[in-house]
Design a protein around this motif. Structure first.
Motif, PDB file in Angstrom:
ATOM      1  N   LYS A   4       0.807  -1.050   0.038  1.00  0.00           N
ATOM      2  CA  LYS A   4      -0.013  -0.099   0.094  1.00  0.00           C
ATOM      3  C   LYS A   4       0.715   1.216  -0.164  1.00  0.00           C
ATOM      4  O   LYS A   4       1.909   1.396   0.669  1.00  0.00           O
ATOM      5  CB  LYS A   4      -0.931   0.012   1.208  1.00  0.00           C
ATOM      6  CG  LYS A   4      -2.108   1.001   1.299  1.00  0.00           C
ATOM      7  CD  LYS A   4      -2.757   0.740   2.465  1.00  0.00           C
ATOM      8  CE  LYS A   4      -3.895   2.100   2.405  1.00  0.00           C
ATOM      9  NZ  LYS A   4      -5.072   1.704   3.172  1.00  0.00           N
ATOM     10  N   TYR A  38     -12.295   5.905  -4.517  1.00  0.00           N
ATOM     11  CA  TYR A  38     -13.092   5.627  -3.572  1.00  0.00           C
ATOM     12  C   TYR A  38     -14.490   6.003  -3.740  1.00  0.00           C
ATOM     13  O   TYR A  38     -14.605   6.809  -4.676  1.00  0.00           O
ATOM     14  CB  TYR A  38     -12.556   6.326  -2.252  1.00  0.00           C
ATOM     15  CG  TYR A  38     -11.428   6.156  -1.279  1.00  0.00           C
ATOM     16  CD1 TYR A  38     -11.617   4.961  -0.611  1.00  0.00           C
ATOM     17  CD2 TYR A  38     -10.195   6.639  -1.689  1.00  0.00           C
ATOM     18  CE1 TYR A  38     -10.449   4.503   0.304  1.00  0.00           C
ATOM     19  CE2 TYR A  38      -8.980   6.176  -0.864  1.00  0.00           C
ATOM     20  CZ  TYR A  38      -9.250   5.085  -0.044  1.00  0.00           C
ATOM     21  OH  TYR A  38      -8.096   4.525   0.454  1.00  0.00           O
ATOM     22  N   MET A  54     -14.674   3.426   1.557  1.00  0.00           N
ATOM     23  CA  MET A  54     -14.594   2.089   0.842  1.00  0.00           C
ATOM     24  C   MET A  54     -14.175   2.229  -0.674  1.00  0.00           C
ATOM     25  O   MET A  54     -14.595   3.313  -1.174  1.00  0.00           O
ATOM     26  CB  MET A  54     -16.312   1.459   0.659  1.00  0.00           C
ATOM     27  CG  MET A  54     -16.255  -0.037   1.032  1.00  0.00           C
ATOM     28  SD  MET A  54     -17.997  -0.521   1.033  1.00  0.00           S
ATOM     29  CE  MET A  54     -18.317  -0.630   2.700  1.00  0.00           C
ATOM     30  N   TYR A  87     -15.428  -1.984  -4.546  1.00  0.00           N
ATOM     31  CA  TYR A  87     -16.057  -3.223  -3.634  1.00  0.00           C
ATOM     32  C   TYR A  87     -17.491  -2.577  -3.313  1.00  0.00           C
ATOM     33  O   TYR A  87     -18.423  -3.380  -3.342  1.00  0.00           O
ATOM     34  CB  TYR A  87     -15.079  -3.104  -2.287  1.00  0.00           C
ATOM     35  CG  TYR A  87     -15.773  -3.876  -1.327  1.00  0.00           C
ATOM     36  CD1 TYR A  87     -15.540  -5.383  -1.675  1.00  0.00           C
ATOM     37  CD2 TYR A  87     -16.529  -3.569  -0.302  1.00  0.00           C
ATOM     38  CE1 TYR A  87     -15.935  -6.330  -0.734  1.00  0.00           C
ATOM     39  CE2 TYR A  87     -16.987  -4.535   0.634  1.00  0.00           C
ATOM     40  CZ  TYR A  87     -16.823  -5.837   0.453  1.00  0.00           C
ATOM     41  OH  TYR A  87     -17.408  -6.867   1.294  1.00  0.00           O
ATOM     42  N   SER A  88     -17.454  -1.422  -3.109  1.00  0.00           N
ATOM     43  CA  SER A  88     -18.831  -0.769  -2.726  1.00  0.00           C
ATOM     44  C   SER A  88     -19.628  -1.005  -3.865  1.00  0.00           C
ATOM     45  O   SER A  88     -21.009  -1.589  -3.689  1.00  0.00           O
ATOM     46  CB  SER A  88     -18.865   0.700  -2.755  1.00  0.00           C
ATOM     47  OG  SER A  88     -20.174   1.371  -2.369  1.00  0.00           O
ATOM     48  N   MET A 110     -18.320  -5.537  -5.514  1.00  0.00           N
ATOM     49  CA  MET A 110     -18.026  -6.557  -4.654  1.00  0.00           C
ATOM     50  C   MET A 110     -16.764  -7.027  -5.083  1.00  0.00           C
ATOM     51  O   MET A 110     -16.707  -8.363  -4.972  1.00  0.00           O
ATOM     52  CB  MET A 110     -18.860  -7.345  -4.506  1.00  0.00           C
ATOM     53  CG  MET A 110     -20.595  -6.917  -3.573  1.00  0.00           C
ATOM     54  SD  MET A 110     -20.282  -6.215  -1.790  1.00  0.00           S
ATOM     55  CE  MET A 110     -19.927  -7.567  -1.056  1.00  0.00           C
ATOM     56  N   THR A 111     -15.882  -6.311  -5.916  1.00  0.00           N
ATOM     57  CA  THR A 111     -14.924  -6.939  -6.176  1.00  0.00           C
ATOM     58  C   THR A 111     -13.562  -6.209  -5.554  1.00  0.00           C
ATOM     59  O   THR A 111     -13.748  -5.267  -4.841  1.00  0.00           O
ATOM     60  CB  THR A 111     -14.366  -6.613  -7.749  1.00  0.00           C
ATOM     61  OG1 THR A 111     -14.528  -5.391  -7.847  1.00  0.00           O
ATOM     62  CG2 THR A 111     -15.474  -7.689  -8.498  1.00  0.00           C
ATOM     63  N   THR A 112     -12.405  -6.796  -5.364  1.00  0.00           N
ATOM     64  CA  THR A 112     -11.434  -6.218  -4.588  1.00  0.00           C
ATOM     65  C   THR A 112     -10.178  -5.844  -5.455  1.00  0.00           C
ATOM     66  O   THR A 112     -10.098  -6.180  -6.472  1.00  0.00           O
ATOM     67  CB  THR A 112     -10.917  -7.312  -3.431  1.00  0.00           C
ATOM     68  OG1 THR A 112     -10.388  -8.342  -4.092  1.00  0.00           O
ATOM     69  CG2 THR A 112     -12.107  -7.929  -2.641  1.00  0.00           C
ATOM     70  N   PRO A 113      -9.155  -5.414  -4.706  1.00  0.00           N
ATOM     71  CA  PRO A 113      -7.865  -5.106  -5.460  1.00  0.00           C
ATOM     72  C   PRO A 113      -7.039  -6.579  -5.902  1.00  0.00           C
ATOM     73  O   PRO A 113      -6.626  -6.373  -6.698  1.00  0.00           O
ATOM     74  CB  PRO A 113      -6.956  -4.297  -4.468  1.00  0.00           C
ATOM     75  CG  PRO A 113      -7.883  -3.486  -3.642  1.00  0.00           C
ATOM     76  CD  PRO A 113      -9.150  -4.408  -3.465  1.00  0.00           C
ATOM     77  N   ASP A 114      -7.160  -7.523  -4.883  1.00  0.00           N
ATOM     78  CA  ASP A 114      -6.924  -8.757  -5.685  1.00  0.00           C
ATOM     79  C   ASP A 114      -7.260  -9.222  -6.852  1.00  0.00           C
ATOM     80  O   ASP A 114      -6.712  -9.948  -7.545  1.00  0.00           O
ATOM     81  CB  ASP A 114      -7.050  -9.913  -4.342  1.00  0.00           C
ATOM     82  CG  ASP A 114      -6.245  -9.865  -3.259  1.00  0.00           C
ATOM     83  OD1 ASP A 114      -5.076  -8.738  -3.206  1.00  0.00           O
ATOM     84  OD2 ASP A 114      -6.686 -10.081  -2.074  1.00  0.00           O
ATOM     85  N   ASP A 115      -8.677  -8.945  -6.950  1.00  0.00           N
ATOM     86  CA  ASP A 115      -9.397  -9.025  -8.286  1.00  0.00           C
ATOM     87  C   ASP A 115      -8.814  -8.605  -9.470  1.00  0.00           C
ATOM     88  O   ASP A 115      -8.414  -8.976 -10.420  1.00  0.00           O
ATOM     89  CB  ASP A 115     -10.883  -9.037  -8.118  1.00  0.00           C
ATOM     90  CG  ASP A 115     -11.479  -9.908  -7.183  1.00  0.00           C
ATOM     91  OD1 ASP A 115     -11.315 -11.296  -7.022  1.00  0.00           O
ATOM     92  OD2 ASP A 115     -12.494  -9.325  -6.413  1.00  0.00           O
TER      93      ASP A 115
END
Length: 141
Positions: free
Chosen positions: A7, A66, A73, A77-78, A81-86
């Motif tokens: 980060k 954001y 959030m 994701y908001s 529902m996905t993430t930085p890993d995705d």
């Protein structure tokens, strides 16, 4: 495949650069299946602060927005529902396809999609527009 993600400090974009990025994001959201125009999207405006999350992986810097309605959030994701890993998995595991009309890249797996563009190609800075789960194909009737 495992990735080491670091980060970094938040990025503050000048208003002109932030507005270009924000327009890409709302346009991508409106194109996704299941998007419904509601009062919130009709009144959409850029967040009050042009700050973005930055993560570094394999010498690439990924920039994430954001969410304007949930400022603590990430947008991906908001809304999806996905993430930085995705994002990182899609970016490094699937070849990008250039979309000339929308001036963005897309990487796609069987289950997810990623929209992005270069903020600075030489420095490997990637602006993440959207990362989403694909809708299952419906059988023809």
């Amino acid at each position: 495949m495992d990735f080491i993600i670091k980060k970094l400090s938040p990025l503050k974009l000048p208003e002109s650069a932030a507005s270009v990025f924000e327009r890409h994001i709302i346009k991508a959201d409106r194109e996704l299946p299941g998007f419904e125009e509601d009062a919130r999207s009709l009144l959409w405006k850029p967040p009050p602060r042009p700050e973005y999350e930055r993560l570094k992986c394999n010498d690439f810097i990924f920039v994430f927005k954001y969410d304007e309605n949930k400022p603590d959030m990430l947008h991906i994701y908001s809304r999806h529902m996905t993430t930085p890993d995705d994002v990182i998995n899609l970016f490094f595991s699937y070849d990008p396809i250039w979309d000339e009309e929308r001036k963005r890249f897309g990487n796609y797996s069987d289950t997810h999609g990623l929209y992005w563009f270069w903020r600075n190609k030489e420095k490997k800075v990637v602006m993440v527009i959207s990362c989403f789960r694909k809708q299952p194909e419906r059988p023809a009737k």
